[in-house]
Design a protein around this motif. Sequence first.
Motif, PDB file in Angstrom:
ATOM      1  N   VAL B  13       0.687  -1.081   0.010  1.00 15.12           N
ATOM      2  CA  VAL B  13       0.148  -0.068  -0.137  1.00 15.12           C
ATOM      3  C   VAL B  13       0.951   1.180  -0.073  1.00 15.12           C
ATOM      4  O   VAL B  13       0.760   2.175  -0.871  1.00 15.12           O
ATOM      5  CB  VAL B  13      -0.905   0.076   1.099  1.00 15.12           C
ATOM      6  N   PHE B  14       1.640   1.404   0.934  1.00 19.98           N
ATOM      7  CA  PHE B  14       2.529   2.606   1.024  1.00 19.98           C
ATOM      8  C   PHE B  14       3.721   2.853   0.067  1.00 19.98           C
ATOM      9  O   PHE B  14       3.796   3.799  -0.757  1.00 19.98           O
ATOM     10  CB  PHE B  14       3.401   2.729   2.240  1.00 19.98           C
ATOM     11  N   GLY B  15       4.106   1.350  -0.470  1.00 17.22           N
ATOM     12  CA  GLY B  15       4.985   1.604  -1.718  1.00 17.22           C
ATOM     13  C   GLY B  15       4.610   1.936  -2.918  1.00 17.22           C
ATOM     14  O   GLY B  15       4.906   2.921  -3.455  1.00 17.22           O
ATOM     15  N   MET B  16       3.175   1.447  -3.391  1.00 21.44           N
ATOM     16  CA  MET B  16       2.752   2.053  -4.462  1.00 21.44           C
ATOM     17  C   MET B  16       2.317   2.898  -4.474  1.00 21.44           C
ATOM     18  O   MET B  16       2.270   3.915  -5.415  1.00 21.44           O
ATOM     19  CB  MET B  16       1.707   0.713  -4.700  1.00 21.44           C
ATOM     20  N   GLY B  17       1.553   3.394  -3.196  1.00 25.03           N
ATOM     21  CA  GLY B  17       1.204   4.647  -2.863  1.00 25.03           C
ATOM     22  C   GLY B  17       2.360   5.710  -3.218  1.00 25.03           C
ATOM     23  O   GLY B  17       1.894   6.948  -3.949  1.00 25.03           O
ATOM     24  N   PHE B  18       3.515   5.640  -2.641  1.00 24.17           N
ATOM     25  CA  PHE B  18       4.598   6.569  -2.942  1.00 24.17           C
ATOM     26  C   PHE B  18       5.175   6.729  -4.187  1.00 24.17           C
ATOM     27  O   PHE B  18       5.171   7.767  -4.663  1.00 24.17           O
ATOM     28  CB  PHE B  18       5.463   6.061  -1.970  1.00 24.17           C
ATOM     29  N   VAL B  19       5.079   5.536  -5.105  1.00 20.90           N
ATOM     30  CA  VAL B  19       5.493   5.450  -6.517  1.00 20.90           C
ATOM     31  C   VAL B  19       4.660   6.654  -7.019  1.00 20.90           C
ATOM     32  O   VAL B  19       4.852   7.453  -7.778  1.00 20.90           O
ATOM     33  CB  VAL B  19       5.551   4.128  -6.895  1.00 20.90           C
ATOM     34  N   PHE B  20       3.177   6.391  -6.698  1.00 20.22           N
ATOM     35  CA  PHE B  20       2.362   7.232  -7.368  1.00 20.22           C
ATOM     36  C   PHE B  20       2.149   8.569  -6.988  1.00 20.22           C
ATOM     37  O   PHE B  20       2.383   9.515  -7.981  1.00 20.22           O
ATOM     38  CB  PHE B  20       0.752   6.747  -7.197  1.00 20.22           C
ATOM     39  N   VAL B  21       2.462   8.974  -5.856  1.00 28.04           N
ATOM     40  CA  VAL B  21       2.435  10.171  -5.284  1.00 28.04           C
ATOM     41  C   VAL B  21       3.795  10.973  -6.095  1.00 28.04           C
ATOM     42  O   VAL B  21       3.716  12.074  -6.601  1.00 28.04           O
ATOM     43  CB  VAL B  21       2.824  10.309  -3.780  1.00 28.04           C
TER      44      VAL B  21
ATOM     45  N   ALA D 165       4.224   4.706 -13.382  1.00 25.15           N
ATOM     46  CA  ALA D 165       4.118   4.239 -12.140  1.00 25.15           C
ATOM     47  C   ALA D 165       3.237   2.895 -12.098  1.00 25.15           C
ATOM     48  O   ALA D 165       3.642   1.904 -11.106  1.00 25.15           O
ATOM     49  CB  ALA D 165       3.394   5.408 -11.359  1.00 25.15           C
ATOM     50  N   ALA D 166       2.365   2.771 -12.597  1.00 27.79           N
ATOM     51  CA  ALA D 166       1.279   1.667 -12.744  1.00 27.79           C
ATOM     52  C   ALA D 166       1.948   0.310 -12.837  1.00 27.79           C
ATOM     53  O   ALA D 166       1.898  -0.733 -12.204  1.00 27.79           O
ATOM     54  CB  ALA D 166       0.390   1.923 -13.835  1.00 27.79           C
ATOM     55  N   ALA D 167       3.043   0.419 -13.864  1.00 31.08           N
ATOM     56  CA  ALA D 167       3.761  -1.064 -14.109  1.00 31.08           C
ATOM     57  C   ALA D 167       4.567  -1.472 -12.639  1.00 31.08           C
ATOM     58  O   ALA D 167       4.857  -2.877 -12.918  1.00 31.08           O
ATOM     59  CB  ALA D 167       4.671  -1.102 -15.214  1.00 31.08           C
ATOM     60  N   GLN D 168       4.794  -0.536 -11.996  1.00 32.45           N
ATOM     61  CA  GLN D 168       5.453  -1.153 -10.663  1.00 32.45           C
ATOM     62  C   GLN D 168       4.731  -1.821  -9.589  1.00 32.45           C
ATOM     63  O   GLN D 168       5.016  -2.335  -8.875  1.00 32.45           O
ATOM     64  CB  GLN D 168       6.132   0.209 -10.028  1.00 32.45           C
ATOM     65  N   PHE D 169       3.207  -2.000  -9.912  1.00 30.01           N
ATOM     66  CA  PHE D 169       2.450  -2.719  -9.260  1.00 30.01           C
ATOM     67  C   PHE D 169       3.055  -4.201  -9.285  1.00 30.01           C
ATOM     68  O   PHE D 169       2.791  -5.051  -8.256  1.00 30.01           O
ATOM     69  CB  PHE D 169       1.013  -2.610  -9.655  1.00 30.01           C
ATOM     70  N   GLY D 170       3.686  -4.581 -10.319  1.00 31.18           N
ATOM     71  CA  GLY D 170       4.215  -5.868 -10.360  1.00 31.18           C
ATOM     72  C   GLY D 170       5.253  -6.302  -9.303  1.00 31.18           C
ATOM     73  O   GLY D 170       5.291  -7.207  -8.488  1.00 31.18           O
ATOM     74  N   ILE D 171       6.034  -5.008  -8.923  1.00 31.35           N
ATOM     75  CA  ILE D 171       7.027  -5.336  -7.784  1.00 31.35           C
ATOM     76  C   ILE D 171       6.245  -5.735  -6.641  1.00 31.35           C
ATOM     77  O   ILE D 171       6.645  -6.656  -5.928  1.00 31.35           O
ATOM     78  CB  ILE D 171       7.652  -3.946  -7.750  1.00 31.35           C
ATOM     79  N   PHE D 172       5.391  -4.753  -6.137  1.00 30.89           N
ATOM     80  CA  PHE D 172       4.766  -4.906  -4.998  1.00 30.89           C
ATOM     81  C   PHE D 172       3.919  -5.953  -4.589  1.00 30.89           C
ATOM     82  O   PHE D 172       3.746  -6.751  -3.730  1.00 30.89           O
ATOM     83  CB  PHE D 172       4.004  -3.751  -4.560  1.00 30.89           C
ATOM     84  N   ALA D 173       3.107  -6.629  -5.760  1.00 35.26           N
ATOM     85  CA  ALA D 173       2.368  -7.742  -5.980  1.00 35.26           C
ATOM     86  C   ALA D 173       3.183  -9.075  -5.660  1.00 35.26           C
ATOM     87  O   ALA D 173       2.811 -10.103  -4.890  1.00 35.26           O
ATOM     88  CB  ALA D 173       1.560  -7.683  -7.237  1.00 35.26           C
ATOM     89  N   THR D 174       4.435  -9.074  -6.182  1.00 32.39           N
ATOM     90  CA  THR D 174       5.374 -10.079  -6.112  1.00 32.39           C
ATOM     91  C   THR D 174       5.976 -10.256  -4.557  1.00 32.39           C
ATOM     92  O   THR D 174       6.072 -11.384  -4.346  1.00 32.39           O
ATOM     93  CB  THR D 174       6.496 -10.044  -6.826  1.00 32.39           C
ATOM     94  N   VAL D 175       6.016  -8.939  -4.199  1.00 33.21           N
ATOM     95  CA  VAL D 175       6.488  -9.155  -2.550  1.00 33.21           C
ATOM     96  C   VAL D 175       5.425  -9.762  -1.718  1.00 33.21           C
ATOM     97  O   VAL D 175       5.781 -10.654  -1.125  1.00 33.21           O
ATOM     98  CB  VAL D 175       6.785  -7.595  -2.138  1.00 33.21           C
ATOM     99  N   LEU D 176       4.395  -9.450  -2.192  1.00 34.37           N
ATOM    100  CA  LEU D 176       3.143  -9.943  -1.273  1.00 34.37           C
ATOM    101  C   LEU D 176       2.984 -11.595  -1.679  1.00 34.37           C
ATOM    102  O   LEU D 176       2.776 -12.378  -0.769  1.00 34.37           O
ATOM    103  CB  LEU D 176       1.745  -9.369  -1.462  1.00 34.37           C
TER     104      LEU D 176
END
Lengths: 85, 85, 85, 433, 433, 433
Positions: B13-21, D165-176
Motif C-alpha cells: 500500500v505505502f510503496g505503491m502509493g508513494f510511487v504514484f505520489v 508508475a502503474a507498471a511497478q505494481f508488479g513489484i509490490f504484488a510479487t513481494v506479497l
Amino acid sequence: MDNLLSEGLELMVFGMGFVFVFLTLLVFVTGLMSKLVTKYAPAPEIKPAKKRTSASASVTAGATAANNDELVAVISAAVHKYRSN
Amino acid sequence: MDNLLSEGLELMVFGMGFVFVFLTLLVFVTGLMSKLVTKYAPAPEIKPAKKRTSASASVTAGATAANNDELVAVISAAVHKYRSN
Amino acid sequence: MDNLLSEGLELMVFGMGFVFVFLTLLVFVTGLMSKLVTKYAPAPEIKPAKKRTSASASVTAGATAANNDELVAVISAAVHKYRSN
Amino acid sequence: MEKLITLLTASGIYNISGGQFVMIVVGLLLLYLAINKNFEPLLLVPIGFGGIMANIPEAGLAFSAVENAVHFAKPEVLQALASVLSASSTDAETLLHAYHTSSPSVHATASLVAQDGGYNNGMLYNFYLVAIASGVAPLLIFMGVGAMTDFGPLLANPKTLFLGAAAQFGIFATVLGAIGLTTLGVMDFSIQDAAAIGIIGGADGPTAIYVTSLLAPQLLGAIAVAAYSYMALVPLIQPPIMRALTTESERKIKMSQLRHVSKLEKILFPISLLILVALLLPDAAPLLGMFCFGNLMRECGVVDRLSDTAQNALINIVTIFLGLSVGSKLSADKFLDVQTLGILVLGIIAFGIGTACGVLMAKVMNKMAGGNAINPLIGSAGVSAVPMAARVSNKLGLESNSQNFLLMHAMGPNVAGVIGSAVAAGVMIKFVG
Amino acid sequence: MEKLITLLTASGIYNISGGQFVMIVVGLLLLYLAINKNFEPLLLVPIGFGGIMANIPEAGLAFSAVENAVHFAKPEVLQALASVLSASSTDAETLLHAYHTSSPSVHATASLVAQDGGYNNGMLYNFYLVAIASGVAPLLIFMGVGAMTDFGPLLANPKTLFLGAAAQFGIFATVLGAIGLTTLGVMDFSIQDAAAIGIIGGADGPTAIYVTSLLAPQLLGAIAVAAYSYMALVPLIQPPIMRALTTESERKIKMSQLRHVSKLEKILFPISLLILVALLLPDAAPLLGMFCFGNLMRECGVVDRLSDTAQNALINIVTIFLGLSVGSKLSADKFLDVQTLGILVLGIIAFGIGTACGVLMAKVMNKMAGGNAINPLIGSAGVSAVPMAARVSNKLGLESNSQNFLLMHAMGPNVAGVIGSAVAAGVMIKFVG
Amino acid sequence: MEKLITLLTASGIYNISGGQFVMIVVGLLLLYLAINKNFEPLLLVPIGFGGIMANIPEAGLAFSAVENAVHFAKPEVLQALASVLSASSTDAETLLHAYHTSSPSVHATASLVAQDGGYNNGMLYNFYLVAIASGVAPLLIFMGVGAMTDFGPLLANPKTLFLGAAAQFGIFATVLGAIGLTTLGVMDFSIQDAAAIGIIGGADGPTAIYVTSLLAPQLLGAIAVAAYSYMALVPLIQPPIMRALTTESERKIKMSQLRHVSKLEKILFPISLLILVALLLPDAAPLLGMFCFGNLMRECGVVDRLSDTAQNALINIVTIFLGLSVGSKLSADKFLDVQTLGILVLGIIAFGIGTACGVLMAKVMNKMAGGNAINPLIGSAGVSAVPMAARVSNKLGLESNSQNFLLMHAMGPNVAGVIGSAVAAGVMIKFVG
Ligand code: NA
Ligand code: NA
Ligand code: NA
C-alpha cells in the motif's frame, strides 16, 4: 602570531627563491640539452626516425620499420593465399 | 507469519502509493518546468545555444564559441607561419 | 641441498609430463570438437549466423537480426516523422 | 610419485561435486542463451562465464579467504577461526554460519586470521567486493544508462509517467506473493528476500542488483539471472498479455505526434528530478542521483568527453566486472536451492502483473482522455526493459495498423519505468533495509 | 500509518537544514556557471552536481560511517564510539572532533565500530577516499595533462621559464596575506591552510587539489571551487592588469618566430626535468614525475596507445570521480564559513599578483634583451591556466597589432607556469607538510 | 637559514646513494632500449620510468609506510614498530627483516603504527599493491590478450599444440639450472625463486609477473625486466639456434595451406579449454580462465563493445599501472644483487633451450609425418613471444625459399606456447606455491 608571520615570510623568501633557482637550472639544462642535440643529432624532424631505424636494424631486425613494411607485404600475401582457396 | 503478511500488505500500500505520489509530483514539476521554459526561453533548438554564447560573450570572452572560431583562425595563421620558415 | 636438487628434478619430470598430457588432451578435445562441428553444423562462415537468426526468430522475436532490420526501418520512419513537423 | 598423487588428488575431476557439475552446465546454458539466442549478452556472457569459473573445484575463485581456509581445513587455522568467530565447534558448517552472521569487525579479524594461515580471497570474490559489495558498479552503470537516455519523448508527454508508475505494481504484488508462499510454508523468504525478489518486476538489471546486494546478497545470483533472462524474454512474455487486455480497435489507435522538446527542458529535467528525490526520498538518492548525473552530462552539451566515456569505456569496464561478480554468486550451495525455483516463478509473475497494470492504466487514461488519444499498447512499456518493451509495443501496433509507429510514444513510459522502479527500490530500502 | 510517518519524518523536506538548502543553491549556481557561462565545465559540472548530492538531507552520501552513526545517534553506538575515541561525552560535536583528530589506527577502529552498528560510508565519501585521500586522482590528471602538453614552444625559447617562475609570486604573497589576516584576527588560518590557499594562485586545478588534500583537507571544497572558477575567469581578471602595466608600444612588439624543435629534444625534456626534480626537490616528485611520464609517453612515439588512453578514457574517468569527490566536500558545515569568503578573496588576489609579476618580469626581460624582443603581454601566461591565459595574451596582442600572433610565444610561459606551480607545491609540502 | 639547510639536507643530490644512482642509469637504459631500439616499449617505457621514480632519494615513492618510517627513523616510531613486530632491536635491518617476514595481521598492525607516526605508502607502492599484489593486473592483461588472439591457425592444425608443449622444456630446465647453481653454492635461490626464474623461458610477460608475484615477489623487478627484454631480443636469440638445428632442405619445406575454421569452432575452443583446465589443473584457472574469457568475448560476436574495451581502454590503463608497479621494484637494494645477474643468464638459457626444444619437436613431428609436411622453423614459435617468434619463423623461411610464407603456420605453435606456459605456471603454483 609573530612566529606565524615570520614563518610565512621565510616561506615566501625560500619558496620564491627555490622556484627561481629551480627554473633557472632548468633553463640551463634545457639549453645545454638542446645544444648537444643540435650538435650531435642535428637533422630536423626526419633524422631521428631514420637514425632509430638504421641503428636498430642491426639489433632487433624483427621489430623495425623496415621489417614492418616487409611484414605487411608478407601478411598481405599470406592472407591473400589463405582466403583464396 | 501473520505479522509478515501484514507487513507485506503495508509495504504494498505505502510503496505503491508513494510511487504514484512521487511520479504525479514529477508530472506536475515537469509540466511546470516545460511551461516556464516555453514562456521565458521560447526559441526551439537554436536559441539556447545562441543565448549562451551572447550571455557569456560579455563574461568569459576567451571561452565562447565566437572566440573559438576566432581562435581557430589565429591558430591556423600561427601554425602556418611557424611551419613555413 | 641434495633434497632441493631432487625436488627440482621431480618438478621437471612431473611439470613437463603434465604440460604434455594437458596439451595432448587439448589436441584430442579440439579435434573432436572440430569434427563434431563439421558434422553437425557444417556450413562454413554463413550458417552459424543464419542458424542463430532462424533459431531465435521464434524465441526472442524482438532481438534478432531480422527484427533489427525491421527496427531500423521503423525508427527511420519514426524519426523522420518526428523531425519533420 | 608423491607429486603425481598430489596433482591427481588436487585435480578438478577428482574433486568435482554434483552441485558444481550442475552449475557448470547452468553456466554453459547461460552462455548458450546469450550467444545463440541473444539473451542480454552484455551481461549474460560475463555472468555465465563467471558462473563456470566460480564452480571450478578446488580453485576457490569465488570464495573469501575464510571460506577457503574452512574448505582446506588445516586444524590450527580452524581452531583460530573458531576462536575469533566464537564458534562452538570447528566443523565447516558451524564456522561458516558464524562467519556469515558475524559483525564487520569480527569479519575483518577472521579474514586476517585466514590470511595468516596462508589463504586468500579468490579472484572473483575480490571482484565482487570491489564491484558489488561496495555498491559502486550498479551505480556507475546507472550513470552510463542515464548518459544514454533521451528523455525527449517523456518530456513531450509527461503523463506517460503514470504508466511507469502503474507498471511497478508488479513489484509490490510479487513481494506479497513471496510472503504468501512463506506464510503457506512453501518457501522461506524473509521480508528482505521478498523485497529483493519483487524488484525483478522492475525489469531493470542494475536496480535489481543494487537492491539485492543491500537487502539479500545471498540471493544475488538467482535474482540477477532471473532479471536479465526475463528482460530478454520480454518479446515472449508481454504480447499475449497485451493482446488479452486490449481490443482490436484500441490497438489501432494512432497517437498524435510528439511535440518538439527544447534543449533547455532536457537540461532542467534531470536537475528537477534530483531535487524531487532529495526532498522526498533520500534513500533513492544514490541510484537516481547517478542516473540524473549521467543524463545531465549528456544533455548539458559542455562535457561531451565525459558523457562519451560514461557511455563507453567506463560502462564497458564496469559491465565486465559486474557480470563476473554476479557469476561468482552462482555457486552450487547458493543457487541449487528450492528458493531459486521460487524466485524464477515469482519473477515471471512480477513481469506479467507489471505488464498488465501498465496496459490497464493506459486503458484508463485513454478513457479519461476521450477514448481515442492513447494506444493502450504503450502501457506495457512502463515496466522499463529499455528499449525492448518499447519495441514490443511498436511491433504489436504495426500488426494492427501498418502505419502506426508507436516506438517514440512508448519510449516515454519506457524511461518512466526506470524512474518508477528506482523509486520503488528507494521505498524498499527505506522500509526493510 | 506508522510507515507513513516513517516516510515523512525521513524525507528530505522534513529534515532539510538551512545550510543544506543554501548549499544546494550553490551547487545549482555552479551548474549554471558551468553550463551557461562555460566555466571550466569538465570539473564544475561534476563538482556542482556532487555538491547537490552531498547536501541531500538524511542520505549521508558525503559522510563516513562514523559521521553517519553520529548523525543517527543510536545510544549504544555512540557509547561504543566514545569509548574507542576516548571522547569525554557522547554528544555529536565532541565525538566528531575526537574522530577528526584521531590517529589512523583509532580512525580504523572507529570505522569498524560504526559498521558494527549498521552504518556505512556514503557513496561520495567512498569516491573521495579512493580518488583524493589516496592522492591518485590529481596525479593521474597530471599524467594526462602531461600527455596533452606540447613543450615545443618552451624548448624553442627556454627563457620563458623565468616568466613561469615570476608568476608564482602570487602564490607566496597570498600565503603571507592569509597569515596577515590571521595575525590581524580577521581570519583563523594555520600555516598549512595558508599554503593551500596560496596554491590557488598557481592557476592549476590538480596541483591545488593535491596540495590541499595533503595540507588542509577540510578546505578542499572551497579551494577547488575557487581555483577552477578563477581559471574560468582568467579572461576577465587578467586584461585590466595587463593593460595597466604595459604601454601601447610594448603591446605592439612583434616577437620573432620560434625555431623548430626536434623530436629528440622533446623526448629528452621530460627526462631532464624528472632528473632535476629527483636531485633537487623530491617532494615534487609525485606531481612532476607523473607529468613528465605523461609527456614522455606522448613524445617518445612508441607507446601511442598508452598516451591516447592517458589523454582520453583514463583522464575522463578520473575527472568524473575527482569532480564528484570534490563536490562531496561542499557540505554546509565546511563550506558556509567565513573562511570560504577569505579564500575567495585571497584567491583572486593571488591570481592578480601572479599576473602582474609575470608581466613585470617580461618587461624586465624585454629591457635586458634590448627593448624590442619580448612582448610583455606573454608574461601573464606564466600563471598557467593552460591554454586560457595564452589565449588572453594573444587576444590583447591582436588588439594592439592585428598581425601580431602571440599564441605560440605565450604557450612557453604558459606550460612553464605548470612546472613553476608544481615546484612551489613541492616547497610547500616540504616546509609545512 | 634553517629552512635553507632543511631544503639542502632533504634534497636528492645530498642524499643519493651509489645504488640509487646506478639504478637511475639502469632506468634510463631501459628507456633508451624501449624508445630507440623498440624493445617492448609498451612495458619497458613505464617500467623504466617507474624505476627512475622509485630511486628518487628521500621521496620513498616505492616504499610502504613502514619502510618509510624505518628510513626516517623517529625513535618513538621505531620503538612502536619493534614492539608490534616483536623485533629484538630497533636498527633498520632487524626491523625491515621482521616486517618482511611477518604474518598478514602483524603486517596490517605495523602499517597502522607507521601511519600513526605520520608516514604513508609511496605512490608507486600503492600502485603495486592494487595492480600486482592483488594479482589483478596480469589477469586483466591476459584477458585483453585473449581478446586479441585468433586461435584460427591453431584450430586448423591442432597438432601444433605439441610444439607449444615442447618449448616449455626451457622453463623446467632452467628451474633445474637455478637449483644447480644453488647446489654448487654459486647462487642462493629457493625452489620458489627457481620456479619464478624458469617462467622467463615461457616468453610471456603477464604469466611471468603473475607467477613471480605469487612465488618470489622480491625478484619481480629483475624477472620482469629479463622477460620483456628477452622477448624483444627474440629476433636475435632464435635465428642462430634455428639455423644450427635444421638443414637447408628442412627449412625449404613448404607447408600445405591451412583449412578454413568456422566461427562455431572458434567459439567452442575457449570453452573447451576452460573446462579442461577446470577438470585438470585448477591452479591455472585464474590465468587461463581470464584468457579464455577474453577470447570468448572476441569470438562470440554479441559483446563486441566489451571485447573492444578489453583490447583497448582497459588493457592500456592496466598496462600503465602494471609497468609503473614493476618499475617500483627496481630499487637498488633488490635489483643490484648478484642474483639479478644469475636471473639474466638463466633467463637467456631458458629462451635458448625452449627454442631448441620447439625446433627439435617439429623435426620429430616432421619425420613422423613423412618428412615433408612440417617445416621445423615453426617449432621455435612455440616459446610464445607472440607475434615476434612467428615473424622470425616466417623470416627464416623466406630466406630459404622466397615463396614460403610460414607466418600463419607459425601462429599456431605461437598461441599454443601461451597456453603451454600458463599450464606450466599452474604446475609451479601447485607444487611450490
Ligand atoms: Na522498471
Ligand atoms: Na601555475
Ligand atoms: Na610460452
